[in-house]
Each structure stands twice: as C-alpha cells, then as structure tokens.
Design an enzyme around this catalytic site. Structure first.
Site, PDB file in Angstrom:
ATOM      1  N   ILE A  92       0.820  -1.206   0.000  1.00  0.00           N
ATOM      2  CA  ILE A  92       0.000   0.000   0.000  1.00  0.00           C
ATOM      3  C   ILE A  92       0.857   1.261   0.000  1.00  0.00           C
ATOM      4  CG2 ILE A  92      -0.270   0.023   2.516  1.00  0.00           C
ATOM      5  CD1 ILE A  92      -2.799   1.186  -0.205  1.00  0.00           C
ATOM      6  N   GLY A 309      -5.567  -7.039   0.606  1.00  0.00           N
ATOM      7  CA  GLY A 309      -6.107  -6.054   1.542  1.00  0.00           C
ATOM      8  C   GLY A 309      -5.242  -4.811   1.558  1.00  0.00           C
ATOM      9  N   GLU A 310      -5.158  -4.163   2.722  1.00  0.00           N
ATOM     10  CA  GLU A 310      -4.365  -2.948   2.928  1.00  0.00           C
ATOM     11  C   GLU A 310      -4.912  -1.729   2.184  1.00  0.00           C
ATOM     12  OE1 GLU A 310      -0.250  -3.590   1.889  1.00  0.00           O
ATOM     13  OE2 GLU A 310      -0.053  -5.379   3.140  1.00  0.00           O
ATOM     14  N   GLY A 311      -5.949  -1.900   1.351  1.00  0.00           N
ATOM     15  CA  GLY A 311      -6.405  -0.810   0.503  1.00  0.00           C
ATOM     16  C   GLY A 311      -5.725  -0.788  -0.852  1.00  0.00           C
TER      17      GLY A 311
END
Length: 343
Positions: A92, A309-311
C-alpha cells in the site's frame, strides 16, 4: 443523508449532454462515463474534481486467533505489518506513493503498545477483540466508540480538503470476522462466505468453516450494530463508521476488497444511501467477495486477482477515477474542436 437518486434530474441530464458531446462516439468511454456522472452528482457540479485523495488503513487484532487456527499466521504479524506500513515497506505504501495518494495508518485495536509516532493515528479501543467463540467480540459501548472514532478520523481528513477517500485494513483473523458479518447481513451460508484468507490449505479452510459455524450458532442478533459487536474487529467497525461519515460529508468512497466490503455491508444496513457514494475498486480473489458484490449490486472497476487487503485495490483504482474526471473536464467537445458529429 440524501440519495443521489433524489438529486436534481436537470443536472443529470446536463452531465449526460456534456459527456455525449465530447469528441468520441456516444458511450465509447464505457465505465469511465458512469464514474464521471456519479462523481458529478455527488459533488453537484458539471466540473467535478478529485482533491487530496487519501487511503486510511485501519489495523486491529482478533481474539479468536489466540485460541483457534482460523489463520496460518500468528497474531503478532498484525503489529509487525503496522510497523512495516509506518516505515514505507508495504504494497500500500508503494502504490500510494506511485499514484500520489495520501496514506494514513490507524491503530484501531492492535494487541501491541506502539511508541508514539506522528505517522500513526492512535484510536485504540482495546488490545484486540475478545474470542467470539466464547462471547461477543466487543461490548456495545466499544462498538459505538469504534464507529464514532472512524467518523472522527474521516471528519479530520475532510477538513484538510480531501473529497475522495479509500479504506484499507490489517488484522490477522479478519477474514473470519468478515465471513461471519457477510453471512449475517446477506443470509448466505458460511460456505459461500468463507475463503482461505492468508493462505489456508483446503483442510485448513474446512476446519475454519466448522469453527465459524460454531461461532454463528452461539450468537443471535439482527440489529446491524449488534452484529458488528458480535463478530467485528475494531478495524472493521471503525471502517463502518468512517464509511457512514464520509457519505454524510458527500465524499467519494473508494471501496477495497473483502474486508472493507464487509464493513460496507454493516454501513449499508444502517443507511442504504451510502452506496450512492461508493465506487468499487476491484473484485477480490478472496472467495466470497463476488457474492458480496452481487448482493450490493456492485460493478467493480478492476479484476486483478488481488487478495492482499491494505487498501491496495483502492490505490490502484484511484488513477482510473481521476481519468474519468479528467476526460469530463478537459476533453474537447465536437463544437470546440471543430469536429463533425455523427449524422
């Protein structure tokens, strides 16, 4: 909160006219045209802009991980990854830097005492949730506080001039929480909601499903906040509060993958109008996300097989969102360019 459907229909017609008379065949920019229309309606203008795009990564630990093998990774990986975020070493960080996106990291409830840092937002509710095989993940008071803190963080970011926000998460065990939330809100069986998470084997997956079925049998709640308190992580609940507040502030919300979408399910159960402000960044490779998107009638921009995930999906989608706004504002019309229109 107002719904886009209730906005001035004259404005929607003006937006469509502006798009149709750009130097291109009608509809030829596909989904970009839909995004341009949606953001114009959110901002109530024919000339929308993407201002200070920001991704907020919320981190929290889950009590079930201590006692049950729902993840092949130990709980301490959550705090280790937060340190990695703060030092700029995660995916990210790379994608946010590349695409000029501001990045905020939030300790929502990690089972670790972090040293004071200007780069870490301390919103810790507790040192992880409780084991929901034994009791609710959190108290109703903790749930309300997490929702309020998510809203508070978004309000502060909005005050800096940000109008476009995405959310990410980190929390070992949070795919289990997301699966339970998904099943509760969509009424789908856990088998349709549960995947391998951070890398379970097929045997590990089946064991995970059996554990979660046992959890499900011990909790009965129909109210959205009660469901969040039963199964949520502090990071997931905080994202739900952040989503509700960002929509209230008429921001454009960039929704990431499976975990963030589970937080959206809860926000949607509280206020269905939040979907008007959401752009779905991608279809996650995590099993169950497609069913979740179908339930929300969502049309994601990307399908890259991401399940980190993590954006990260949101960070990769924001340049496409910028492109949609740019063509609307900067592309010539047939009249201005002196190009003949279709007969």
């Amino acid at each position: 909160m107002f719904s886009i459907d209730k906005l001035n229909r004259n404005l929607e017609q003006e937006i469509q006219h502006k798009i149709n008379f750009k130097t291109k065949p009608i509809g030829s920019l596909g989904v970009l045209e839909k995004i341009a229309t949606q953001i114009s309606l959110i901002q109530n203008t024919l000339s929308p802009n993407i201002s200070k795009p920001t991704i907020v990564v919320f981190a929290g630990d889950h009590g079930i991980v201590k006692n049950h093998p729902v993840s092949p990774f130990p709980q301490e990986v959550t705090s280790q990854m937060v340190v990695n975020f703060l030092s700029g070493g995660a995916a990210i960080n790379v994608f946010s830097k590349l695409n000029e996106i501001d990045l905020k990291i939030v300790d929502s409830g990690v089972n670790f005492n972090f040293p004071k840092s200007n780069n870490l937002i301390d919103a810790k509710i507790n040192f992880g949730t409780k084991d929901y095989t034994q009791t609710s993940a959190m108290t109703e008071e903790e749930c309300e506080l997490a929702i309020a803190k998510g809203a508070e963080i978004v309000t502060k970011i909005y005050s800096t001039g940000c109008n476009t926000i995405g959310f990410g998460e980190m929390g070992i065990g949070n795919t289990s929480a997301a699966s339970l939330l998904m099943s509760a809100f969509t009424k789908l069986p856990l088998e349709s909601c549960t995947g391998k998470g951070t890398g379970h084997s097929e045997e590990g997956l089946q064991n995970k499903i059996e554990i979660l079925k046992n959890v499900q049998s011990k909790h009965t709640a129909t109210d959205a906040k009660n469901i969040l308190a039963n199964f949520g992580g502090f990071e997931i609940v905080m994202i739900s509060g952040a989503i509700l507040q960002a929509a209230q502030l008429k921001m454009t919300l960039v929704i990431d993958g499976f975990i963030v979408s589970s937080a959206l399910l809860a926000a949607h159960a509280i206020d269905k109008n939040v979907l008007d402000y959401c752009i779905f960044s991608h279809t996650s490779g995590e099993f169950g996300h497609k069913n979740m998107l179908n339930y929300l009638k969502a049309e994601p921009l990307l399908n890259l097989g991401l399940r980190l995930g993590e954006g990260t999906g949101a960070a990769l989608a924001i340049p496409t969102i910028k492109a949609a706004v740019s063509f609307l504002n900067e592309m010539a019309s047939f009249a201005s360019a002196g190009v003949s229109k279709k007969n």
